[in-house]
Design a protein around this motif. Structure first.
Motif, PDB file in Angstrom:
ATOM      1  N   SER B  66       0.767  -1.303  -0.033  1.00  0.00           N
ATOM      2  CA  SER B  66       0.060  -0.276   0.074  1.00  0.00           C
ATOM      3  C   SER B  66       0.825   1.303  -0.129  1.00  0.00           C
ATOM      4  CB  SER B  66      -0.801   0.206   1.319  1.00  0.00           C
ATOM      5  OG  SER B  66      -1.790  -0.985   1.197  1.00  0.00           O
ATOM      6  N   GLU B  67       0.364   2.401  -0.299  1.00  0.00           N
ATOM      7  CA  GLU B  67       0.938   3.572  -0.172  1.00  0.00           C
ATOM      8  C   GLU B  67       0.596   4.377   1.116  1.00  0.00           C
ATOM      9  OE1 GLU B  67       0.138   4.459  -5.116  1.00  0.00           O
ATOM     10  OE2 GLU B  67      -1.193   5.561  -3.669  1.00  0.00           O
ATOM     11  N   ARG B  68      -0.306   3.915   1.876  1.00  0.00           N
ATOM     12  CA  ARG B  68      -0.558   4.556   3.038  1.00  0.00           C
ATOM     13  C   ARG B  68      -1.376   3.604   3.956  1.00  0.00           C
ATOM     14  NH1 ARG B  68      -3.976   8.908   3.537  1.00  0.00           N
ATOM     15  NH2 ARG B  68      -5.144   7.963   4.942  1.00  0.00           N
ATOM     16  N   ASP B  70      -4.392   2.473   6.190  1.00  0.00           N
ATOM     17  CA  ASP B  70      -5.778   2.714   6.386  1.00  0.00           C
ATOM     18  C   ASP B  70      -6.299   1.324   6.838  1.00  0.00           C
ATOM     19  OD1 ASP B  70      -6.570   5.276   5.397  1.00  0.00           O
ATOM     20  OD2 ASP B  70      -6.002   4.716   3.306  1.00  0.00           O
ATOM     21  N   ARG B 162       4.648   8.314   3.575  1.00  0.00           N
ATOM     22  CA  ARG B 162       3.593   8.341   4.395  1.00  0.00           C
ATOM     23  C   ARG B 162       3.584   7.287   5.568  1.00  0.00           C
ATOM     24  NH1 ARG B 162      -1.543  11.441   3.148  1.00  0.00           N
ATOM     25  NH2 ARG B 162      -0.843  12.169   1.412  1.00  0.00           N
TER      26      ARG B 162
END
Lengths: 250, 177
Positions: B66-68, B70, B162
């Motif tokens: 993932s990029e962030r 959640d 991030r």
């Protein structure tokens, strides 16, 4: 608004041309353009089957090609493809909405906001809040109460949750409180996610006040509230520890 | 032979009785959660979804792609059941920063409209009737990532900025220095 004359208009390379034309609507022409035009449309705007389905980005790019100052466009732009049905932008539903809102909606339309991945709408939303705070916040409230496309509402909420809580503190919690009362579970779920992301004591309070009929969502709410409380305790504990250490050092 | 796990958005699989009828599957569930690439869909393998540790491994693989950070929703379906229904499954390398999990990945391949429809029905039944889904809160995902980093399974510097920042906020200063 201006458009360059036919002689000075930039030429679209021949190899990208297809036999379709873009016609600026009568209204735009009458009001703003000295010339009238029928322009060839590059092939890249067509799907492999030949259908013409430009999104907002395409339209914007097309407008750039024809050197129209998009910031001054108002109302409707009609793009006609000579062998296809009329395409209108904005759509009937979105007419009258400011461009920055259309841009956000278009970004979400192109690609839904997905957990774990960044989304272009996040920055657009931030820019909108900085440049048009009142209009943007009013639009958020309007979305929660009036928008039928709940996936759009949920996406916007997720983007709001990705902003620093300080940027949204004044209105954000009230908006989320309203979203928690929404009839659609996807919107309520996104509202909980906003609170999870902000993670403040106010967020915990809102989570604890809400009781959801959908069991998996209520379970999520309970667990997020626990996570956040735990995290607040840890932060508090670490701050105390640092305080003690600094006093001992002194 | 075990189970195949896929990342979903749980709310999309909720019925909308007033709008679509009592048991209908939202088209949004299909277009968002079963969005194919090259007529394939990505799944992670799991032997026993009742084993929480195994589900956490899947969450780790997904978080590592993932990029962030959640919340993560996952749902699972029996591999054998899919094979019997005629689905083709191909082992492929998973795209995750967690190297030792990359071989736990498969693709459902050669998917056409009928197969996607059938898959949506199977997955929906699995989620709604059998409760075969699990949501990891953002806090849990962060904890899973932190543990993997501490065990040396995840190279934190290779993660998106991030995520690195979130991990740093979570980890006491003494551990990051």
């Amino acid at each position: 608004m201006s458009i360059t004359s036919a002689e000075t208009r930039p030429t679209v390379p021949n190899e990208t041309l297809k036999g379709w034309q873009i016609l600026l609507s009568e209204r735009i022409r009458d009001e703003n353009f000295p010339g009238s035009g029928s322009y060839y449309l590059p092939q890249k705007y067509f799907s492999s089957s030949g259908s013409f389905s430009p999104n907002y980005k395409d339209i914007r790019e097309l407008l750039d090609i024809f050197q129209i100052e998009i910031t001054k466009t108002k109302g409707q732009i009609t793009v006609k493809a000579s062998e296809l049905t009329e395409f209108e932008w904005p759509t009937e539903k979105d007419k009258g909405k400011p461009l920055f809102i259309l841009e956000i909606l278009s970004a979400i339309d192109i690609e839904p906001v997905e957990d774990g991945f960044e989304h272009p709408a996040e920055n657009l939303l931030k820019e909108a809040l900085l440049s048009h705070p009142r209009e943007t916040i009013d639009w958020f409230y309007e979305l929660i109460s009036e928008e039928n496309n709940t996936a759009v509402v949920a996406s916007i909420l997720k983007c709001i949750g990705r902003m620093e809580v300080g940027m949204c503190e004044e209105w954000g919690f009230d908006l989320v409180r309203k979203a928690l009362q929404h009839k659609d579970v996807e919107v309520r779920d996104a509202a909980v996610q906003v609170l999870e992301s902000w993670g403040t004591e106010k967020a915990i309070r809102l989570l604890k006040e809400h009781h959801d009929d959908v069991s998996w969502l209520q379970d999520y709410i309970d667990r997020v509230a626990r996570d956040l409380e735990q995290s607040q305790k840890e932060k508090h504990g670490m701050a105390c520890q640092k305080n003690i250490q600094s006093k001992m050092g002194a | 032979m075990g189970w195949l796990v896929r990342k979903i958005s749980r709310a999309k699989w909720e019925p909308k009785p007033e709008e679509l009828g009592p048991n209908a599957i939202q088209a949004d569930a299909v277009t968002s959660d079963l969005r194919t690439q090259g007529n394939s869909l990505s799944f992670w393998q799991c032997v026993d979804p009742n084993n929480e540790d195994e589900l956490r491994e899947v969450a780790l693989a997904l978080a590592g792609a993932s990029e962030r950070v959640d919340k993560i929703d996952i749902a699972w379906i029996k591999e054998d059941f899919l094979r019997k229904k005629g689905f083709s499954i191909e082992r492929t390398e998973g795209k995750t920063q967690v190297v030792d999990l990359r071989n736990k990945h498969v693709d459902l391949i050669k998917l056409d409209l009928q197969k996607i429809c059938s898959l949506a029905k199977c997955l929906c039944k699995s989620i709604r009737k059998e409760g075969n889904f699990r949501r990891f809160t953002k806090g849990e995902v962060l904890q899973i990532l932190r543990e993997a980093a501490q065990e040396g399974r995840l190279y934190v510097d290779a993660l998106p900025e991030r995520i690195r920042a979130e991990l740093k906020n979570l980890t006491p200063a003494s551990e990051t220095e």
